[in-house]
Structures are given as structure tokens and as C-alpha cells.
Scaffold this motif. Structure first.
Motif, PDB file in Angstrom:
ATOM      1  N   ALA A 244     107.692  30.738  74.140  1.00 58.72           N
ATOM      2  CA  ALA A 244     106.766  29.930  73.354  1.00 58.72           C
ATOM      3  C   ALA A 244     107.077  28.450  73.568  1.00 58.72           C
ATOM      4  O   ALA A 244     108.057  28.084  74.227  1.00 58.72           O
ATOM      5  CB  ALA A 244     106.903  30.321  71.885  1.00 58.72           C
ATOM      6  N   ASN A 245     106.238  27.626  72.948  1.00 55.05           N
ATOM      7  CA  ASN A 245     106.443  26.195  72.907  1.00 55.05           C
ATOM      8  C   ASN A 245     107.861  25.830  72.493  1.00 55.05           C
ATOM      9  O   ASN A 245     108.337  26.340  71.486  1.00 55.05           O
ATOM     10  CB  ASN A 245     105.532  25.687  71.777  1.00 55.05           C
ATOM     11  CG  ASN A 245     104.677  24.585  72.232  1.00 55.05           C
ATOM     12  OD1 ASN A 245     105.104  23.805  73.068  1.00 55.05           O
ATOM     13  ND2 ASN A 245     103.473  24.511  71.693  1.00 55.05           N
ATOM     14  N   GLY A 246     108.515  24.974  73.271  1.00 59.36           N
ATOM     15  CA  GLY A 246     109.831  24.490  72.858  1.00 59.36           C
ATOM     16  C   GLY A 246     110.974  25.466  73.096  1.00 59.36           C
ATOM     17  O   GLY A 246     112.107  25.212  72.691  1.00 59.36           O
TER      18      GLY A 246
ATOM     19  N   PRO B 240     106.519  19.982  88.729  1.00 58.68           N
ATOM     20  CA  PRO B 240     106.664  19.828  87.281  1.00 58.68           C
ATOM     21  C   PRO B 240     105.353  20.078  86.555  1.00 58.68           C
ATOM     22  O   PRO B 240     104.283  20.124  87.164  1.00 58.68           O
ATOM     23  CB  PRO B 240     107.097  18.365  87.139  1.00 58.68           C
ATOM     24  CG  PRO B 240     106.509  17.682  88.330  1.00 58.68           C
ATOM     25  CD  PRO B 240     106.479  18.699  89.434  1.00 58.68           C
ATOM     26  N   GLU B 241     105.468  20.207  85.257  1.00 53.13           N
ATOM     27  CA  GLU B 241     104.334  20.394  84.360  1.00 53.13           C
ATOM     28  C   GLU B 241     103.296  19.284  84.547  1.00 53.13           C
ATOM     29  O   GLU B 241     102.095  19.498  84.490  1.00 53.13           O
ATOM     30  CB  GLU B 241     104.962  20.302  82.969  1.00 53.13           C
ATOM     31  CG  GLU B 241     104.242  20.777  81.828  1.00 53.13           C
ATOM     32  CD  GLU B 241     105.177  20.894  80.605  1.00 53.13           C
ATOM     33  OE1 GLU B 241     104.842  21.693  79.769  1.00 53.13           O
ATOM     34  OE2 GLU B 241     106.202  20.184  80.490  1.00 53.13           O
ATOM     35  N   THR B 242     103.800  18.078  84.814  1.00 56.12           N
ATOM     36  CA  THR B 242     102.925  16.921  84.989  1.00 56.12           C
ATOM     37  C   THR B 242     102.315  16.879  86.390  1.00 56.12           C
ATOM     38  O   THR B 242     101.583  15.981  86.729  1.00 56.12           O
ATOM     39  CB  THR B 242     103.732  15.628  84.786  1.00 56.12           C
ATOM     40  OG1 THR B 242     104.921  15.737  85.588  1.00 56.12           O
ATOM     41  CG2 THR B 242     104.133  15.439  83.343  1.00 56.12           C
TER      42      THR B 242
ATOM     43  N   ASP C  53     106.478  24.782  86.979  1.00 61.51           N
ATOM     44  CA  ASP C  53     106.435  24.665  85.519  1.00 61.51           C
ATOM     45  C   ASP C  53     104.989  24.769  85.039  1.00 61.51           C
ATOM     46  O   ASP C  53     104.169  23.905  85.354  1.00 61.51           O
ATOM     47  CB  ASP C  53     107.042  23.304  85.122  1.00 61.51           C
ATOM     48  CG  ASP C  53     107.387  23.229  83.649  1.00 61.51           C
ATOM     49  OD1 ASP C  53     106.889  24.065  82.865  1.00 61.51           O
ATOM     50  OD2 ASP C  53     108.154  22.323  83.273  1.00 61.51           O
ATOM     51  N   GLU C  54     104.688  25.822  84.286  1.00 57.30           N
ATOM     52  CA  GLU C  54     103.389  26.003  83.621  1.00 57.30           C
ATOM     53  C   GLU C  54     102.197  25.753  84.532  1.00 57.30           C
ATOM     54  O   GLU C  54     101.401  24.850  84.266  1.00 57.30           O
ATOM     55  CB  GLU C  54     103.263  25.035  82.432  1.00 57.30           C
ATOM     56  CG  GLU C  54     104.374  25.167  81.432  1.00 57.30           C
ATOM     57  CD  GLU C  54     104.021  25.984  80.207  1.00 57.30           C
ATOM     58  OE1 GLU C  54     102.921  26.568  80.159  1.00 57.30           O
ATOM     59  OE2 GLU C  54     104.871  26.058  79.319  1.00 57.30           O
ATOM     60  N   PRO C  55     102.035  26.549  85.588  1.00 56.01           N
ATOM     61  CA  PRO C  55     100.899  26.293  86.482  1.00 56.01           C
ATOM     62  C   PRO C  55      99.541  26.407  85.790  1.00 56.01           C
ATOM     63  O   PRO C  55      98.571  25.857  86.280  1.00 56.01           O
ATOM     64  CB  PRO C  55     101.050  27.369  87.570  1.00 56.01           C
ATOM     65  CG  PRO C  55     101.995  28.367  87.032  1.00 56.01           C
ATOM     66  CD  PRO C  55     102.871  27.661  86.040  1.00 56.01           C
TER      67      PRO C  55
ATOM     68  N   GLU D  10     106.393  29.796  82.109  1.00 54.27           N
ATOM     69  CA  GLU D  10     105.012  29.851  81.596  1.00 54.27           C
ATOM     70  C   GLU D  10     104.945  30.180  80.114  1.00 54.27           C
ATOM     71  O   GLU D  10     105.711  30.991  79.608  1.00 54.27           O
ATOM     72  CB  GLU D  10     104.236  30.959  82.332  1.00 54.27           C
ATOM     73  CG  GLU D  10     103.339  30.504  83.450  1.00 54.27           C
ATOM     74  CD  GLU D  10     102.037  29.835  83.030  1.00 54.27           C
ATOM     75  OE1 GLU D  10     101.877  29.456  81.864  1.00 54.27           O
ATOM     76  OE2 GLU D  10     101.179  29.694  83.922  1.00 54.27           O
ATOM     77  N   GLN D  11     103.988  29.550  79.458  1.00 57.44           N
ATOM     78  CA  GLN D  11     103.586  29.981  78.114  1.00 57.44           C
ATOM     79  C   GLN D  11     102.506  31.039  78.201  1.00 57.44           C
ATOM     80  O   GLN D  11     102.300  31.809  77.274  1.00 57.44           O
ATOM     81  CB  GLN D  11     103.000  28.777  77.372  1.00 57.44           C
ATOM     82  CG  GLN D  11     103.948  28.157  76.389  1.00 57.44           C
ATOM     83  CD  GLN D  11     103.273  27.082  75.590  1.00 57.44           C
ATOM     84  OE1 GLN D  11     102.447  27.362  74.727  1.00 57.44           O
ATOM     85  NE2 GLN D  11     103.610  25.840  75.884  1.00 57.44           N
ATOM     86  N   ASN D  12     101.767  31.030  79.320  1.00 60.81           N
ATOM     87  CA  ASN D  12     100.708  32.020  79.543  1.00 60.81           C
ATOM     88  C   ASN D  12     101.386  33.321  79.996  1.00 60.81           C
ATOM     89  O   ASN D  12     101.479  33.625  81.179  1.00 60.81           O
ATOM     90  CB  ASN D  12      99.733  31.493  80.600  1.00 60.81           C
ATOM     91  CG  ASN D  12      98.506  32.393  80.739  1.00 60.81           C
ATOM     92  OD1 ASN D  12      98.553  33.571  80.408  1.00 60.81           O
ATOM     93  ND2 ASN D  12      97.431  31.824  81.240  1.00 60.81           N
TER      94      ASN D  12
HETATM   95  P1  ATP Z   1     106.765  23.393  76.182  1.00 59.75           P
HETATM   96  O1  ATP Z   1     106.126  24.621  76.688  1.00 59.75           O
HETATM   97  O2  ATP Z   1     106.243  22.913  74.865  1.00 59.75           O
HETATM   98  O3  ATP Z   1     106.912  22.305  77.212  1.00 59.75           O
HETATM   99  P2  ATP Z   1     109.446  24.264  76.732  1.00 59.75           P
HETATM  100  O4  ATP Z   1     109.730  25.705  76.549  1.00 59.75           O
HETATM  101  O5  ATP Z   1     109.239  23.763  78.106  1.00 59.75           O
HETATM  102  O6  ATP Z   1     108.257  23.836  75.789  1.00 59.75           O
HETATM  103  P3  ATP Z   1     111.413  22.186  76.491  1.00 59.75           P
HETATM  104  O7  ATP Z   1     110.439  21.098  76.773  1.00 59.75           O
HETATM  105  O8  ATP Z   1     112.402  22.536  77.519  1.00 59.75           O
HETATM  106  O9  ATP Z   1     110.662  23.511  76.036  1.00 59.75           O
HETATM  107  O10 ATP Z   1     112.183  21.819  75.140  1.00 59.75           O
HETATM  108  C1  ATP Z   1     113.251  22.613  74.600  1.00 59.75           C
HETATM  109  C2  ATP Z   1     113.784  21.955  73.327  1.00 59.75           C
HETATM  110  O11 ATP Z   1     114.406  20.715  73.627  1.00 59.75           O
HETATM  111  C3  ATP Z   1     112.694  21.627  72.312  1.00 59.75           C
HETATM  112  O12 ATP Z   1     113.228  21.830  71.023  1.00 59.75           O
HETATM  113  C4  ATP Z   1     112.407  20.160  72.556  1.00 59.75           C
HETATM  114  O13 ATP Z   1     111.952  19.553  71.380  1.00 59.75           O
HETATM  115  C5  ATP Z   1     113.773  19.644  72.955  1.00 59.75           C
HETATM  116  N1  ATP Z   1     113.664  18.508  73.891  1.00 59.75           N
HETATM  117  C6  ATP Z   1     113.067  18.521  75.097  1.00 59.75           C
HETATM  118  N2  ATP Z   1     113.177  17.329  75.710  1.00 59.75           N
HETATM  119  C7  ATP Z   1     113.870  16.525  74.858  1.00 59.75           C
HETATM  120  C8  ATP Z   1     114.332  15.174  74.903  1.00 59.75           C
HETATM  121  N3  ATP Z   1     114.094  14.385  75.966  1.00 59.75           N
HETATM  122  N4  ATP Z   1     114.992  14.704  73.821  1.00 59.75           N
HETATM  123  C9  ATP Z   1     115.245  15.492  72.748  1.00 59.75           C
HETATM  124  N5  ATP Z   1     114.849  16.782  72.646  1.00 59.75           N
HETATM  125  C10 ATP Z   1     114.176  17.300  73.686  1.00 59.75           C
END
Ligand code: ATP
Length: 245
Positions: free
Chosen positions: A42-44, A88-90, A169-171, A201-203
Motif C-alpha cells: 500500500a501507500n507508504g 523512477p516513479e517520476t 517504480d509504479e509503472p 507497485e500499488q496496482n
Molecule cells: P508510495 O506508493 O506512496 O510512493 P511507497 O511504498 O513507495 O509509497 P515510500 O515512499 O518508500 O513508500 O515511503 C516509506 C515511508 O518513508 C513512508 O512512511 C514515507 O512517509 C517515509 N518517507 C519517504 N521518503 C521520506 C523522506 N524523504 N523523509 C521522511 N520520510 C520519508
């Protein structure tokens, strides 16, 4: 020295913290040569952090091996020389450059030693055969293209100089259902040609339909792993770990 039987990528006990936030809490995974592996969450959950840590784009602790060789202390450009391509995602396309200029940069960034023998022109021809829409837009600035077209351009980098290991990352992020299918059509082509692929992936459904094996990442820890088809058929997994019905 590399070992032919070694995993293309082996990650052991990888930790990453952002100040007090523990984003990865000891993740271990592997990608065998020619294998497509999905990390879903999931997200995060820590998916982006995982790929960035593998590429040494942020401080981490643990072990990362490419073809059996420890690489965690190598700078990102040294990994590029070893045939690692991180999308990357971007998407990493240069907004102010045209499609052709972006392709040329992707080609020139790859060290000559790992570049395929064919010419840049032949590579571009293949890109335009796979993505006719990029051919039509070859002189258009990447920043003025749709998200789907930019994703095609990002994926094209793996056509121009096919990597030994693709980290993506997340295609499907931000793409229409039609473009998600298109992105996975292209990724299946890479997979079927034997490219080693690690995808986050989130998908979840799309990723597990595509991959051979999968890992479920939750709050920085791998909580499940297995054959992608078995994970994809596990309804409990979806409700318990991924918050998807
Ligand atoms: P998403 O799908 O939303 O991109 P993700 O699974 O890729 O999520 P990450 O972006 O790797 O997750 O983030 C993992 C955790 O680390 C999250 O709790 C996020 O808030 C935290 N985090 C990510 N980047 C940073 C940063 N630069 N500074 C502080 N916390 C960060």
C-alpha cells in the motif's frame, strides 16, 4: 568475479531510516536471472525507498549483491555500468528535451562496454515500432506529452540499451486503464526476452499478473512471499495486508 548461478539481485536485511522514521526494517529478497519479481504494498509501505536503497541513492544498512557481488557501497553510476536501469516513479524523462533527444541521452549515458552493438538509429527504429506514438512525436518536448506518452518514453530506455536488471517504480501510476495495459504489454516483452526485472507497485493485481514471484511489503517489512499467481489468488492477502477488496 560473478557467479552464473547467483541471483541477478540479492537483497539481505536492508534497513533505511529517515530520521526517526524506519522506512525499511530488514528487507530481504532476490531476483533470479530472467525472473520478473513484484514487490506490492500500500501507500507508504516503503516500495520507492527499497528501489532507491538498492541503487544506493540513499543511506542504508544491509547487503545488496548483483550477480553474487556486493555492491551496496558502489555509487549509482557504477551500478549503471553494471547494467542496472532504474526507472523512477517520476519517470526520469527530461521535460525540456524532445523525444529523440531523450532517447539519445539514454543511449549515451550507457557506458560503451554495455551498449548493444547496433547503432542508435537502429535502436530508435525499434522504439518507434513498439511505440508508434513516440515516432509521431519524435520532435515534441517530453514535458508537453501526456503521462502515458512519458511512461512510454521512460520504458524506451530499456529498449535502447537493454539492462541486465530493470528496477521499475509504479509503472501504472497515474495512467489510464488503457495505458496501464500498454505499459504491461511492453514489460511482458522485456520479461519474455529474459530480462531480470524488479517491479514495485500499488496496482497489486496488474503486478501479480505480470510477475513470476511476488513479495508483499507492509510498513517496511516483507510479510509474505510466493509465486505471483498464488499471491494473486489469495483473497485474505488482499484484505489483510493491502486494504483492497
Ligand atoms: P508510495 O506508493 O506512496 O510512493 P511507497 O511504498 O513507495 O509509497 P515510500 O515512499 O518508500 O513508500 O515511503 C516509506 C515511508 O518513508 C513512508 O512512511 C514515507 O512517509 C517515509 N518517507 C519517504 N521518503 C521520506 C523522506 N524523504 N523523509 C521522511 N520520510 C520519508
Amino acid at each position: 568475479m560473478t557467479d552464473a548461478a547467483a541471483p541477478a539481485l540479492a537483497v539481505e536485511d536492508l534497513h533505511v531510516s529517515y530520521g526517526p522514521i524506519k522506512a525499511l526494517k530488514g528487507c530481504s529478497l532476490r531476483v533470479m536471472p530472467g525472473e520478473a519479481v513484484a514487490v506490492v504494498g500500500a501507500n507508504g509501505a516503503g516500495k520507492t525507498t527499497l528501489l532507491r536503497a538498492i541503487c544506493n541513492m540513499l543511506p542504508s544498512q544491509g547487503t545488496v549483491r548483483l550477480d553474487g557481488e556486493p555492491v551496496r557501497k558502489l555509487p549509482t553510476h557504477a551500478l549503471v555500468r553494471r547494467g542496472v536501469l532504474h526507472l523512477p516513479e517520476t519517470r526520469g524523462v527530461l521535460a525540456g528535451q524532445t523525444v529523440l533527444e531523450n532517447l539519445r541521452l539514454g543511449h549515451d549515458m550507457q557506458p560503451a562496454a554495455t551498449r548493444p552493438e547496433r547503432s542508435f538509429e537502429a535502436a530508435v527504429e525499434e522504439v518507434f515500432r513498439i511505440f508508434p506514438r513516440l515516432g509521431e512525436r519524435r520532435h515534441q518536448k517530453a514535458g508537453s506529452m501526456s503521462g502515458g506518452e512519458q511512461q512510454m518514453l521512460a520504458l524506451s530506455r530499456a529498449v535502447v540499451t537493454p539492462p541486465r536488471l530493470l528496477l521499475i517504480d509504479e509503472p501504472s501510476l497515474g495512467l489510464s486503464p488503457l495505458m496501464v495495459r500498454e505499459a504491461y504489454r511492453v514489460l511482458r516483452g522485456f520479461r519474455d526476452r529474459g530480462m531480470s526485472i524488479l517491479l514495485v507497485e500499488q496496482n497489486v493485481r496488474a503486478a501479480l499478473r505480470f510477475a513470476h514471484r511476488g513479495y508483499v511489503l507492509r510498513q517496511g517489512s516483507i510479510v509474505r512471499e510466493g509465486e505471483a499467481a498464488a499471491l494473486g489468488a489469495d483473497a485474505e492477502l488482499f484484505s489483510q495486508y493491502l486494504g483492497v477488496a
